[in-house]
Design a protein around this motif. Sequence first.
Motif, mmCIF file in Angstrom:
data_model
loop_
_atom_site.group_PDB
_atom_site.id
_atom_site.type_symbol
_atom_site.label_atom_id
_atom_site.label_comp_id
_atom_site.label_asym_id
_atom_site.label_seq_id
_atom_site.Cartn_x
_atom_site.Cartn_y
_atom_site.Cartn_z
ATOM 1 N N LEU A 76 49.478 62.936 23.064
ATOM 2 C CA LEU A 76 49.953 61.803 22.272
ATOM 3 C C LEU A 76 48.785 60.923 21.846
ATOM 4 O O LEU A 76 48.672 60.533 20.683
ATOM 5 C CB LEU A 76 50.970 60.986 23.070
ATOM 6 N N PHE A 77 47.909 60.617 22.799
ATOM 7 C CA PHE A 77 46.748 59.777 22.497
ATOM 8 C C PHE A 77 45.880 60.431 21.417
ATOM 9 O O PHE A 77 45.468 59.774 20.465
ATOM 10 C CB PHE A 77 45.925 59.525 23.760
ATOM 11 N N GLU A 78 45.633 61.724 21.571
ATOM 12 C CA GLU A 78 44.798 62.422 20.598
ATOM 13 C C GLU A 78 45.384 62.340 19.196
ATOM 14 O O GLU A 78 44.685 62.030 18.226
ATOM 15 C CB GLU A 78 44.617 63.883 20.995
ATOM 16 N N LEU A 79 46.670 62.605 19.081
ATOM 17 C CA LEU A 79 47.314 62.556 17.763
ATOM 18 C C LEU A 79 47.254 61.160 17.154
ATOM 19 O O LEU A 79 46.915 60.991 15.977
ATOM 20 C CB LEU A 79 48.767 63.024 17.870
ATOM 21 N N LEU A 80 47.585 60.163 17.956
ATOM 22 C CA LEU A 80 47.555 58.785 17.449
ATOM 23 C C LEU A 80 46.132 58.340 17.134
ATOM 24 O O LEU A 80 45.900 57.645 16.140
ATOM 25 C CB LEU A 80 48.213 57.838 18.453
ATOM 26 N N PHE A 81 45.181 58.746 17.957
ATOM 27 C CA PHE A 81 43.787 58.367 17.718
ATOM 28 C C PHE A 81 43.281 58.963 16.407
ATOM 29 O O PHE A 81 42.616 58.281 15.627
ATOM 30 C CB PHE A 81 42.899 58.806 18.884
ATOM 31 N N ARG A 82 43.604 60.221 16.177
ATOM 32 C CA ARG A 82 43.141 60.857 14.940
ATOM 33 C C ARG A 82 43.744 60.188 13.702
ATOM 34 O O ARG A 82 43.115 60.125 12.656
ATOM 35 C CB ARG A 82 43.442 62.342 14.955
ATOM 36 N N LEU A 83 44.957 59.680 13.833
ATOM 37 C CA LEU A 83 45.603 59.012 12.702
ATOM 38 C C LEU A 83 45.168 57.554 12.554
ATOM 39 O O LEU A 83 44.929 57.080 11.445
ATOM 40 C CB LEU A 83 47.129 59.061 12.862
ATOM 41 N N TYR A 84 45.103 56.836 13.677
ATOM 42 C CA TYR A 84 44.953 55.381 13.610
ATOM 43 C C TYR A 84 43.793 54.819 14.426
ATOM 44 O O TYR A 84 43.640 53.608 14.508
ATOM 45 C CB TYR A 84 46.239 54.700 14.104
ATOM 46 N N GLY A 85 43.009 55.682 15.043
ATOM 47 C CA GLY A 85 41.978 55.233 15.966
ATOM 48 C C GLY A 85 40.929 54.304 15.383
ATOM 49 O O GLY A 85 40.292 53.555 16.116
ATOM 50 N N GLN A 86 40.758 54.317 14.092
ATOM 51 C CA GLN A 86 39.752 53.460 13.462
ATOM 52 C C GLN A 86 40.291 52.075 13.115
ATOM 53 O O GLN A 86 39.541 51.206 12.677
ATOM 54 C CB GLN A 86 39.196 54.138 12.202
ATOM 55 N N ARG A 87 41.555 51.862 13.342
ATOM 56 C CA ARG A 87 42.152 50.557 13.057
ATOM 57 C C ARG A 87 41.788 49.571 14.159
ATOM 58 O O ARG A 87 41.777 49.922 15.332
ATOM 59 C CB ARG A 87 43.670 50.667 12.949
ATOM 60 N N TYR A 88 41.549 48.348 13.800
ATOM 61 C CA TYR A 88 41.180 47.322 14.767
ATOM 62 C C TYR A 88 42.299 47.031 15.764
ATOM 63 O O TYR A 88 42.059 46.597 16.879
ATOM 64 C CB TYR A 88 40.770 46.020 14.048
ATOM 65 N N ASP A 89 43.542 47.278 15.373
ATOM 66 C CA ASP A 89 44.675 46.959 16.233
ATOM 67 C C ASP A 89 45.261 48.193 16.926
ATOM 68 O O ASP A 89 46.387 48.174 17.413
ATOM 69 C CB ASP A 89 45.763 46.250 15.427
ATOM 70 N N PHE A 90 44.474 49.253 17.027
ATOM 71 C CA PHE A 90 44.951 50.507 17.620
ATOM 72 C C PHE A 90 45.457 50.310 19.046
ATOM 73 O O PHE A 90 46.551 50.742 19.392
ATOM 74 C CB PHE A 90 43.827 51.551 17.584
ATOM 75 N N PHE A 91 44.689 49.636 19.875
ATOM 76 C CA PHE A 91 45.082 49.451 21.271
ATOM 77 C C PHE A 91 46.384 48.653 21.363
ATOM 78 O O PHE A 91 47.262 48.963 22.169
ATOM 79 C CB PHE A 91 43.972 48.752 22.057
ATOM 80 N N PHE A 92 46.523 47.625 20.538
ATOM 81 C CA PHE A 92 47.746 46.830 20.521
ATOM 82 C C PHE A 92 48.960 47.714 20.234
ATOM 83 O O PHE A 92 49.993 47.607 20.896
ATOM 84 C CB PHE A 92 47.643 45.717 19.473
ATOM 85 N N HIS A 93 48.839 48.593 19.254
ATOM 86 C CA HIS A 93 49.963 49.456 18.901
ATOM 87 C C HIS A 93 50.251 50.484 19.990
ATOM 88 O O HIS A 93 51.425 50.806 20.241
ATOM 89 C CB HIS A 93 49.735 50.122 17.548
ATOM 90 N N LEU A 94 49.223 50.985 20.648
ATOM 91 C CA LEU A 94 49.454 51.876 21.787
ATOM 92 C C LEU A 94 50.249 51.158 22.867
ATOM 93 O O LEU A 94 51.174 51.720 23.456
ATOM 94 C CB LEU A 94 48.127 52.348 22.379
ATOM 95 N N GLU A 95 49.896 49.915 23.113
ATOM 96 C CA GLU A 95 50.606 49.113 24.108
ATOM 97 C C GLU A 95 52.073 48.940 23.713
ATOM 98 O O GLU A 95 52.975 49.065 24.549
ATOM 99 C CB GLU A 95 49.930 47.757 24.251
ATOM 100 N N GLN A 96 52.331 48.696 22.441
ATOM 101 C CA GLN A 96 53.697 48.529 21.955
ATOM 102 C C GLN A 96 54.494 49.830 22.083
ATOM 103 O O GLN A 96 55.662 49.820 22.480
ATOM 104 C CB GLN A 96 53.691 48.045 20.499
#
Length: 140
Positions: free
Chosen positions: A46-66
């Motif tokens: 899951l992390f890999e897929l989300l990182f490849r899509l959104y990992g460069q966004r400044y709010d990536f960690f926030f969205h993972l938390e959500q």
Amino acid sequence: MDLEFEAELTLQRLQPRLDLVWQQTGLDVGLVQSFEKRLREQWPRLFELLFRLYGQRYDFFFHLEQILSAAALSWVSRPTPMRELDQERILNSNWYLSENLVGGALYVDLFSENLGKLRDHISYFKDLGLTYLHLMPLFA
């Protein structure tokens, strides 16, 4: 970048948020362990897929938390029969290939105008032997 390492580090950083969900809801320890076992198994992918899509966004960690909080809260409110079905599907990972599942797809507005009227056709779908329906995009 070592995504496996990043996934583990991120999950460690998110664990206090997850612990807070468990404290606030008072979920049974066995159910918490069940959720966290599945999370540990699925998190790297899951992390890999989300990182490849959104990992460069400044709010990536926030969205993972959500996402993690929403998944935990959904688990808390999931009815017991659905949790049991989840467990059966984990044990039988090819459940969706069963000949007992027959699906159909339809556009609600073309078949019955709206969702309320679609309900009137459930017996028809049962007579056809359908066990699930995929409802195509719903339009106003």
